[in-house]
Design an enzyme around this catalytic site. Structure first.
Site, PDB file in Angstrom:
ATOM      1  N   ASP B 409      25.997   7.711  27.864  1.00  0.00           N
ATOM      2  CA  ASP B 409      25.203   8.918  28.135  1.00  0.00           C
ATOM      3  C   ASP B 409      25.827   9.812  29.198  1.00  0.00           C
ATOM      4  O   ASP B 409      25.850  11.032  29.051  1.00  0.00           O
ATOM      5  CB  ASP B 409      23.800   8.526  28.602  1.00  0.00           C
ATOM      6  CG  ASP B 409      23.055   7.739  27.538  1.00  0.00           C
ATOM      7  OD1 ASP B 409      23.491   7.763  26.373  1.00  0.00           O
ATOM      8  OD2 ASP B 409      22.061   7.090  27.896  1.00  0.00           O
TER       9      ASP B 409
HETATM   10  N1  LIG Z   1      21.393   4.590  37.250  1.00  0.00           N
HETATM   11  C1  LIG Z   1      20.059   4.590  37.176  1.00  0.00           C
HETATM   12  O1  LIG Z   1      19.340   4.645  38.163  1.00  0.00           O
HETATM   13  C2  LIG Z   1      19.422   4.502  35.812  1.00  0.00           C
HETATM   14  C3  LIG Z   1      18.182   3.853  35.695  1.00  0.00           C
HETATM   15  C4  LIG Z   1      17.590   3.813  34.406  1.00  0.00           C
HETATM   16  C5  LIG Z   1      18.218   4.447  33.343  1.00  0.00           C
HETATM   17  N2  LIG Z   1      19.425   5.064  33.510  1.00  0.00           N
HETATM   18  C6  LIG Z   1      20.043   5.689  32.372  1.00  0.00           C
HETATM   19  O2  LIG Z   1      21.080   4.820  31.922  1.00  0.00           O
HETATM   20  C7  LIG Z   1      22.127   5.615  31.362  1.00  0.00           C
HETATM   21  C8  LIG Z   1      23.399   5.264  32.076  1.00  0.00           C
HETATM   22  O3  LIG Z   1      24.465   5.795  31.317  1.00  0.00           O
HETATM   23  P1  LIG Z   1      25.731   4.892  31.077  1.00  0.00           P
HETATM   24  O4  LIG Z   1      26.720   5.751  30.401  1.00  0.00           O
HETATM   25  O5  LIG Z   1      26.116   4.253  32.366  1.00  0.00           O
HETATM   26  O6  LIG Z   1      25.284   3.701  30.144  1.00  0.00           O
HETATM   27  P2  LIG Z   1      24.666   3.902  28.690  1.00  0.00           P
HETATM   28  O7  LIG Z   1      24.578   5.337  28.360  1.00  0.00           O
HETATM   29  O8  LIG Z   1      23.416   3.117  28.693  1.00  0.00           O
HETATM   30  O9  LIG Z   1      25.728   3.289  27.717  1.00  0.00           O
HETATM   31  C9  LIG Z   1      26.172   1.988  27.969  1.00  0.00           C
HETATM   32  C10 LIG Z   1      27.158   1.670  26.869  1.00  0.00           C
HETATM   33  O10 LIG Z   1      27.869   0.501  27.243  1.00  0.00           O
HETATM   34  C11 LIG Z   1      28.177  -0.203  26.063  1.00  0.00           C
HETATM   35  N3  LIG Z   1      28.162  -1.624  26.372  1.00  0.00           N
HETATM   36  C12 LIG Z   1      27.112  -2.441  26.491  1.00  0.00           C
HETATM   37  N4  LIG Z   1      27.506  -3.680  26.773  1.00  0.00           N
HETATM   38  C13 LIG Z   1      28.855  -3.653  26.816  1.00  0.00           C
HETATM   39  C14 LIG Z   1      29.852  -4.640  27.061  1.00  0.00           C
HETATM   40  N5  LIG Z   1      29.533  -5.903  27.307  1.00  0.00           N
HETATM   41  N6  LIG Z   1      31.136  -4.247  27.030  1.00  0.00           N
HETATM   42  C15 LIG Z   1      31.467  -2.971  26.777  1.00  0.00           C
HETATM   43  N7  LIG Z   1      30.570  -2.022  26.526  1.00  0.00           N
HETATM   44  C16 LIG Z   1      29.274  -2.368  26.554  1.00  0.00           C
HETATM   45  C17 LIG Z   1      27.126   0.104  25.035  1.00  0.00           C
HETATM   46  O11 LIG Z   1      27.782   0.450  23.801  1.00  0.00           O
HETATM   47  P3  LIG Z   1      28.102  -0.770  22.818  1.00  0.00           P
HETATM   48  O12 LIG Z   1      26.781  -1.407  22.573  1.00  0.00           O
HETATM   49  O13 LIG Z   1      28.718  -0.148  21.647  1.00  0.00           O
HETATM   50  O14 LIG Z   1      29.044  -1.688  23.554  1.00  0.00           O
HETATM   51  C18 LIG Z   1      26.461   1.388  25.579  1.00  0.00           C
HETATM   52  O15 LIG Z   1      26.669   2.504  24.712  1.00  0.00           O
HETATM   53  C19 LIG Z   1      21.762   7.062  31.580  1.00  0.00           C
HETATM   54  O16 LIG Z   1      21.115   7.548  30.411  1.00  0.00           O
HETATM   55  C20 LIG Z   1      20.742   6.979  32.705  1.00  0.00           C
HETATM   56  O17 LIG Z   1      19.804   8.026  32.689  1.00  0.00           O
HETATM   57  C21 LIG Z   1      20.039   5.086  34.739  1.00  0.00           C
END
Ligand SMILES: NC(=O)c1ccc[n+]([C@@H]2O[C@H](COP(=O)([O-])OP(=O)(O)OC[C@H]3O[C@@H](n4cnc5c(N)ncnc54)[C@H](OP(=O)(O)O)[C@@H]3O)[C@@H](O)[C@H]2O)c1
Ligand SMILES: NC(=O)c1ccc[n+]([C@@H]2O[C@H](COP(=O)([O-])OP(=O)(O)OC[C@H]3O[C@@H](n4cnc5c(N)ncnc54)[C@H](OP(=O)(O)O)[C@@H]3O)[C@@H](O)[C@H]2O)c1
Lengths: 111, 482, 111, 482
Positions: B409
């Site tokens: 994301d």
């Molecule tokens: N930081 C905060 O405080 C917080 C709190 C709550 C929500 N969020 C939200 O979380 C999101 C964070 O974005 P992000 O880009 O960090 O993460 P993300 O958008 O949630 O994407 C994580 C990606 O990592 C991949 N993944 C999962 N396990 C994996 C593994 N073992 N090895 C390799 N890849 C793996 C997954 O794709 P695959 O399944 O294809 O591997 C997934 O698409 C944002 O939307 C944010 O708003 C953040």
């Protein structure tokens, strides 16, 4: 209502106002530590636990007070320690303070 | 010294403690002073607790042996446990620990309220106002207790992170609410004398209310996705504050009222800030169902009509090894795979070859604020390599390879381009500006927001499908082999 | 001290904390209006004047209470009106808010 | 409705009022919401006052005719006067009016305290604590009363603005302080019973203390230069708040205590901000002697060794008339000469000739924050032409003529270049970047900071020695003549 209660309510309202004002623009990386810090503060119920423990005079009260003490103490001690550990990450940036400094981790914590 | 004067001094100590809490929170607004702030707050707590002890010992009647034993032993056990857990927990597991501490805090508040009620029920002290505060304290405290435990369990993985919605949960919630309100009314009327119930019955009613509140806490948190837990915990944290304040009214103690209200209010504001940071609304989070529902991206190359280009480990290794400038973009996947050490290794290897490496940290990458900072700090990544989003975004255009490790994301261009996207408007890392992009993830799986990411169909992008840890290890090996 | 006095002191301390927290980074052009606004608030002594006026039972008290009323009323009414006039200068900038907007005068006041 | 319940409601009204004050102040931190904030605060005040009236009327015994008369008539007279002055005062005279309102506020607080003392002296209610609060309220209130009157007089020009230090003022101050402290102790000991003085004597002592405080207020403000008055007024404002809080303790009324403490604290912070803005320290301001001591610049072309180039009205007119872009830099001199209308005329004339004209507003130009905005708003200068310092500074390099009208310190390059200068570090308008500079002032006289300004010896600068108003009028005439 009794003046005591009214005064207590005034204190309550003022404390709420302080709470609203005290949190200003916080960098996202400080959200978790700040939450954890606030979390330790409500450990103040420990004081409540002490007061009821002192009043306790029957088995049930003893038990409730004891659990309250254990819970409260865990909240206080654990809360402050874990917050402090989180904050070890934040060291002042060597260069002049700027946005960057807000996420300066001290590469010290072995978790 | 007279009773009165001792109490006066104790009162001042309590007041000083409360003031220390406020100033402590104030300092925790900025990274430079945050640590002092926390210590100031801890100092205030120590003062308040010691003052209370002195007060109990010196007042007429003094402190009974049992009373002292309960206090001392209870404190040692609880404090010991808290200290041990806080010391040993892994940095990345801290949020669930905080949630645990929050739970017990709420529990303690509820216990204080209940215990007091048991004492005063049937007595003249059982006024309407006290009864109201007792019930509020008990209800809010119990909701936080069970709710925080569930939240903690979800983050710890003891309970599945994805939203759990069982049939009839809606109805159950309503039933519980109705019952609680009725019981509440009953007890209040009883205390007003309009309704005459025996003390025993009143206590039973309160007991049932407690149970209802506990169940309610569970049904409230279960349907919420694991990724939203940080926000939920913050909200429950503010609840606990309120419960503590109610307990303060019950035993009519100023320091509980002040500190409780303080946390209740500041916790509320903080919750809003957290929700804003990942642009969600608190309400929208609490209804649940969002997050954790990470599906798989439409038919490869569906939506944007582009096609996905896979890249082999060796090609990727060569790109990295011969690049001038590489920016690593870590995301939630890095955390899941615990690949922080692997990524540092690769980065050091590249630097040894003269490649300029830095890490682009998105404020809400991962699942808790500061998640990436914590992870990489844990892996001893030299701090100057960590770059804030605002700071690093302009540099992508001058970057040869952007290595995206388990981030989704926070790299999704839809946030800039597509107004209909749920994450539209969220500031992102301009990864797509880099000359070439390598993405390590296991599949075309979606991220937290559960939406497609055109970055993956960008012709400049090569997808390296692997678990973050393995993928990085392979890359390291390959680079070594060159 | 009496619990009443202690509660009053607690209220006093909390109000001070609110006062410290409520003023954040203010643009220089707002300093004077903000001062004037705070100035109107302590016009609350008017309430004090009313209370002593109601208690008054001798010439001296009548006089003191009367003067207190006049002073307090002038402080309250004048304070709020003049502050409002100062603030007429600040109109939200038509374009997106920025530093500039902080000194947007409405060219309306003929002083 | 029972007494108790009425009081409860009144109490809530007071609390609501106090909360409105806080939220109002909060909103007044930003220009967009400031006006609402002030109205919210006014609303809270209305609620608090009405509630008090209802309380007085409904309580047992009710409100005596005389009591009501005093309240009604006093309010009408005071309110009427306040309203009239606030409505009719010129914008530029507002600070002294605020100071006047501050004075009466402090006076009222002192009166409340004294009146109460007269009632309780010799009675059991005359406790130690009450006595302490009475004396504090009276002393602080009186200091603000006389001090604010002096400050107001200085700004209004009724009292010479320059620091007034008469022989022995130091000693006098000390004597007053010592006497006040002794009297204070005497009254407290009397109330404690350790010292036995008749009520009459106690009242006389209090009266003497009041006089001492009044004199002290005068001797405190006289030695401070007129230019520092805004800061002094703000400080006294915070004093008044404290006095009101003390009065609140005396008559034991929560809304007075809360509001007073609120103003005491926020006023203190604000005073610091104001002092910082013109980089001075509060202490440094209070010792006085600074400002208003505007000498004349060393032998023309002394210090920097450069020489001063005078420019004729016609040359200046030509430069302006044929320029592409002109920036007007107004300063204190513009205010003194009341030349705001003259400057607008010239600007409009130039624009009619196709010259691009804008005004560079320095945050502390003039003698009160926002002074230039007020002046130019008064002259109906179209607002978009007013440019903030940060916004306009980059544009000087692209400016043909910078027309400096009665501004000095805010244009002094020493603030950038000369670490030994008293204004070093203060952000300034980069006037010296302009292609050519025309300065209108009466002489080589110094500004508020009382230091030389190398801008005037800059070869690019032409000095047009004249009163701002005349000078501008002549320029307008000359441009018309072209
Ligand atoms: N930081 C905060 O405080 C917080 C709190 C709550 C929500 N969020 C939200 O979380 C999101 C964070 O974005 P992000 O880009 O960090 O993460 P993300 O958008 O949630 O994407 C994580 C990606 O990592 C991949 N993944 C999962 N396990 C994996 C593994 N073992 N090895 C390799 N890849 C793996 C997954 O794709 P695959 O399944 O294809 O591997 C997934 O698409 C944002 O939307 C944010 O708003 C953040
Ligand atoms: N804004 C605030 O809140 C505030 C409050 C207190 C102090 N200050 C201080 O005041 C200073 C403001 O700087 P400034 O440049 O605006 O003013 P300034 O530095 O005080 O200089 C004003 C200049 O105007 C000239 N002048 C006076 N009467 C004039 C007239 N009738 N016609 C033409 N010129 C006249 C004087 O020179 P001649 O005598 O040669 O004419 C003087 O040099 C700063 O140092 C600031 O820190 C500001």
């Amino acid at each position: 209502m009794s003046t005591d209660l009214l005064n207590a309510l005034a204190i309550f309202v003022l404390a709420i106002l302080v709470g609203f004002e005290v949190i200003s623009k916080v960098p996202a990386t400080l959200h978790t530590p700040l939450m954890s810090g606030a979390n330790s503060i409500h450990g103040i119920v420990l004081v409540g636990g002490m007061l009821i423990a002192a009043e306790a005079d029957n088995a049930l009260s003893y038990l409730l007070a004891f659990i309250a003490m254990v819970f409260g103490a865990a909240n206080v001690v654990g809360g402050y320690v874990v917050t402090d550990r989180m904050l070890q990450m934040f060291r002042k940036k060597p260069t002049v303070a700027k946005a960057g400094s807000e996420t300066a981790p001290a590469a010290t914590d072995k978790g | 010294m007279s009773q009165q004067w001792i109490y006066t001094l104790v009162f001042f100590a309590w007041l000083a403690g409360a003031a220390a809490f406020v100033l402590g929170l104030h300092q925790m607004n900025s990274p430079a002073t945050a640590r002092n702030g926390n210590r100031l707050s801890a100092g205030g707590m120590t003062v308040a607790v010691l003052a209370t002890l002195i007060y109990l010992i010196t007042r007429t009647g003094g402190l009974s042996g049992i009373g002292f034993a309960i206090i001392a032993i209870g404190f040692l056990i609880g404090g010991g446990l808290g200290l041990y857990m806080a010391r040993t927990v892994k940095m990345t597991a801290m949020p669930q620990l905080v949630s645990l501490f929050n739970a017990v805090g709420g529990g303690a508040a509820a216990l204080v309220a209940v215990d007091d009620y048991v004492k005063i029920v049937g007595q003249p002290e059982q006024t309407v106002s006290t009864t109201i505060f007792v019930v509020l304290g008990a209800v809010i405290g119990c909701i936080t207790f069970s709710g925080s435990l569930i939240a903690s369990g979800k983050l710890q993985g003891l309970i599945p992170g994805k939203p759990i919605i069982f049939p009839g949960s809606r109805i159950l919630t309503i039933v519980l609410a109705v019952f609680t309100v009725l019981g509440f009314l009953g007890l209040v009327l009883a205390s007003a004398g309009t309704l005459s119930i025996s003390s025993a019955v009143s206590i039973i009613i309160l007991g049932l209310i407690v149970v209802a509140a506990l169940v309610f806490g569970v049904t409230m948190v279960l349907p919420i996705g694991g990724a939203d837990m940080p926000v939920v915990i913050s909200l429950l944290n503010s609840f606990t504050g309120t419960a503590a304040a109610m307990a303060g009214f019950v035993i009519n103690n100023p320091v509980l009222i002040i500190s409780g209200a303080l946390v209740g209010a500041s916790g509320g504001i903080l919750t809003k800030l957290m929700a804003d940071a990942m642009n969600r609304s608190i309400a929208n989070i609490m209804v649940g169902g969002f997050g954790g529902g990470e599906g798989t991206m439409a038919a490869v190359g569906g939506a944007e009509g582009g096609t996905v280009r896979e890249i082999g480990v060796d090609d990727a290794a060569i790109q990295l090894a011969y690049a001038q400038k590489v920016i690593v973009v870590p995301g939630y996947g890095l955390a899941v795979a615990q690949a922080q050490h692997a990524v540092r290794e690769l980065a050091e290897l590249l630097e040894a070859r003269g490649v300029e490496v830095s890490y682009a940290i998105h404020p809400v990458a991962g699942r808790m604020p500061g998640h990436m900072n914590v992870l990489l700090a844990e892996a001893n990544v030299p701090y100057p390599q960590l770059r804030e989003m605002e700071e690093v975004n302009p540099e992508f255009s001058r970057t040869d390879v952007a290595l995206v490790v388990g981030a989704n994301d926070v790299t999704n261009p839809a946030a800039r381009s597509n107004p209909s996207s749920p994450i539209y408007g969220m500031p992102i890392l301009d990864v797509d500006q880099a000359k070439s992009i390598v993405v390590i993830k296991r599949s075309m799986g979606r991220g937290y927001a559960g939406i497609d990411n055109e970055l993956y169909t960008n012709p400049k992008t090569g997808m390296l499908f692997a678990d973050a840890k393995d993928g990085l290890a392979q890359l390291t090996a390959a680079v070594k082999g060159l």
